[in-house]
Write a protein that holds these residues in place. Structure first.
Motif, short mmCIF file in Angstrom:
data_model
loop_
_atom_site.label_atom_id
_atom_site.label_comp_id
_atom_site.label_asym_id
_atom_site.label_seq_id
_atom_site.Cartn_x
_atom_site.Cartn_y
_atom_site.Cartn_z
N PRO A 83 0.81 -1.23 0.00
CA PRO A 83 0.00 0.00 0.00
C PRO A 83 0.84 1.27 0.00
O PRO A 83 0.50 2.24 -0.68
CB PRO A 83 -0.83 -0.13 1.29
N TRP A 84 1.94 1.30 0.77
CA TRP A 84 2.77 2.51 0.83
C TRP A 84 3.59 2.71 -0.45
O TRP A 84 4.19 3.76 -0.63
CB TRP A 84 3.69 2.45 2.04
N GLU A 85 3.61 1.69 -1.30
CA GLU A 85 4.28 1.83 -2.59
C GLU A 85 3.31 2.22 -3.71
O GLU A 85 3.70 2.32 -4.86
CB GLU A 85 4.96 0.50 -2.97
N ILE A 87 1.05 4.96 -3.39
CA ILE A 87 0.53 6.31 -3.16
C ILE A 87 0.71 7.11 -4.45
O ILE A 87 1.84 7.20 -4.96
CB ILE A 87 1.27 7.00 -2.01
N PRO A 88 -0.35 7.65 -5.00
CA PRO A 88 -0.24 8.34 -6.31
C PRO A 88 0.87 9.39 -6.32
O PRO A 88 0.99 10.20 -5.41
CB PRO A 88 -1.62 8.98 -6.48
N LEU A 89 1.65 9.35 -7.35
CA LEU A 89 2.72 10.30 -7.63
C LEU A 89 3.86 10.23 -6.62
O LEU A 89 5.03 10.13 -7.00
CB LEU A 89 2.15 11.74 -7.69
N LEU A 90 3.54 10.26 -5.33
CA LEU A 90 4.56 10.30 -4.30
C LEU A 90 5.41 9.03 -4.30
O LEU A 90 6.64 9.10 -4.20
CB LEU A 90 3.92 10.51 -2.93
N SER A 91 4.74 7.86 -4.41
CA SER A 91 5.50 6.60 -4.37
C SER A 91 6.47 6.51 -5.54
O SER A 91 7.58 5.99 -5.39
CB SER A 91 4.53 5.41 -4.39
N TYR A 92 6.06 6.99 -6.70
CA TYR A 92 6.95 6.95 -7.87
C TYR A 92 8.21 7.76 -7.60
O TYR A 92 9.32 7.34 -7.96
CB TYR A 92 6.22 7.49 -9.10
N VAL A 94 9.49 8.56 -4.54
CA VAL A 94 10.25 7.92 -3.47
C VAL A 94 11.00 6.69 -3.99
O VAL A 94 12.16 6.46 -3.63
CB VAL A 94 9.32 7.55 -2.30
N LEU A 95 10.34 5.90 -4.83
CA LEU A 95 10.96 4.69 -5.39
C LEU A 95 11.89 5.00 -6.56
O LEU A 95 12.52 4.08 -7.10
CB LEU A 95 9.88 3.71 -5.85
N ARG A 96 11.96 6.27 -6.93
CA ARG A 96 12.80 6.71 -8.05
C ARG A 96 12.44 5.99 -9.35
O ARG A 96 13.30 5.64 -10.16
CB ARG A 96 14.28 6.51 -7.72
N GLY A 97 11.15 5.72 -9.48
CA GLY A 97 10.65 5.14 -10.72
C GLY A 97 11.05 3.70 -10.94
O GLY A 97 11.07 3.23 -12.09
N ARG A 98 11.34 2.95 -9.86
CA ARG A 98 11.75 1.55 -10.00
C ARG A 98 11.02 0.67 -9.01
O ARG A 98 10.64 1.11 -7.92
CB ARG A 98 13.26 1.39 -9.81
N CYS A 99 10.84 -0.60 -9.37
CA CYS A 99 10.23 -1.58 -8.48
C CYS A 99 11.09 -1.75 -7.24
O CYS A 99 12.33 -1.88 -7.34
CB CYS A 99 10.06 -2.91 -9.20
N ALA A 100 10.44 -1.77 -6.07
CA ALA A 100 11.20 -1.93 -4.82
C ALA A 100 11.79 -3.32 -4.69
O ALA A 100 12.73 -3.53 -3.92
CB ALA A 100 10.28 -1.65 -3.63
N GLY A 101 11.26 -4.30 -5.44
CA GLY A 101 11.76 -5.66 -5.34
C GLY A 101 12.91 -5.96 -6.28
O GLY A 101 13.98 -6.38 -5.86
#
Length: 290
Positions: A83-85, A87-92, A94-101
């Motif tokens: 869910p925390w990944e 969040i519209p716009l913000l998660s992208y 924070v994750l720098r546009g990459r899958c956290a896995g």
């Protein structure tokens, strides 16, 4: 409620626009799901119907696939998105546009659709205010975004989007929110028949299909919202949009043999006509009078 919202917009307009922007981001995130999954759902339904008509053995039961299930996951590593990944716009960001896995790049289109939806939502409320008309026009705007992107990707406009919105337009105008109901009814009729007639004439002359039936329904839907008077402006604006955007896409290297869907141009024209149609028509009539 609407009186309170109108008062709040008059006293604290920036706060209202921030709220609408955040709401638009959430809807934009949902539209990404609709754009991705609805065509697959339609294909699954068509395949099931085809197997039934051809009297083929039914496929083995599969897990449900709809707008809610399964949960979103990375298409590369199949890792579920937390869910925390999501969040519209913000998660992208924070994750720098990459899958956290697995670190696979996430398409930039997802945050762009979220941001674009939010900006258009703010624009609608800025024009119509926090009123019943503004609220229903938000629904139309969201539907146009989803239909446009799906048509661009798959050259189809889902009936699941256009037909409910067509009926909603007639219901909305039964309360005279945008145009009288009579104008809305004939707008739906004329919208469908105008492009259907062009389609039949083009097919008769060339033996080819120039556009799809989804375009007819989309213009009928726009007519149901804005009345028959808006149709000439929508057709003219969509032609201009098609010439400019289509030409730009070809200049940027799009394959000329690949068909360019007309639905997005109709949607752009319809949105412009919804917000500024009367102003554009009045300006043209004043110019033509000289």
């Amino acid at each position: 409620m609407f009186e309170y919202l109108a008062l709040l917009q008059a006293e604290l307009p920036a706060l209202v626009y921030v709220i609408v922007f955040c709401f638009g981001l959430i809807i934009g995130s949902f539209l990404n799901v609709v754009i991705l999954r609805l065509p697959v759902m339609m294909q699954n339904e068509w395949q099931g119907q085809a197997r039934e008509i051809l009297e083929l053995d039914a496929e083995a039961p599969q897990q449900p696939f709809n707008l809610v299930y399964p949960n979103s996951r990375c298409p590369t590593c199949e890792r579920g998105i937390q869910p925390w990944e999501n969040i519209p716009l913000l998660s992208y960001v924070v994750l720098r546009g990459r899958c956290a896995g697995c670190g696979t790049p996430i398409s930039i289109r997802y945050p762009l659709i979220e941001a674009f939806t939010a900006l258009l939502a703010v624009l609608v409320i800025w024009v119509f205010g926090a009123t019943p008309t503004g609220m229903v026009c938000l629904i139309l705007t969201f539907g146009l975004i989803a239909a446009s992107v799906i048509d661009y990707d798959h050259q189809l406009i889902p009936d699941d989007i256009t037909l409910p919105l067509l009926w909603l337009g007639l219901v909305v105008n039964s309360f005279d929110l945008i145009v009288p109901l009579t104008d809305a009814f004939w707008g739906a009729v004329a919208g469908y028949l105008s492009l259907w007639s062009v389609y039949q004439l083009f097919k008769l002359i060339t033996g080819k299909e120039g556009m799809g039936f989804g375009d007819f329904k989309l213009l009928a839907m726009l007519g149901a919202w804005m009345g028959w008077q808006a149709l000439p402006l929508i057709i003219i604006l969509s032609s201009f949009a098609g010439a400019i955007i289509g030409g730009a896409l070809i200049a940027l290297g799009r394959d000329r043999a690949k068909p360019i869907p007309f639905g997005p141009y109709l949607a752009i024209a319809g949105f412009v006509a919804l917000l500024w149609g009367e102003a554009i028509t009045s300006a043209y009539l004043q110019f033509a009078a000289f």
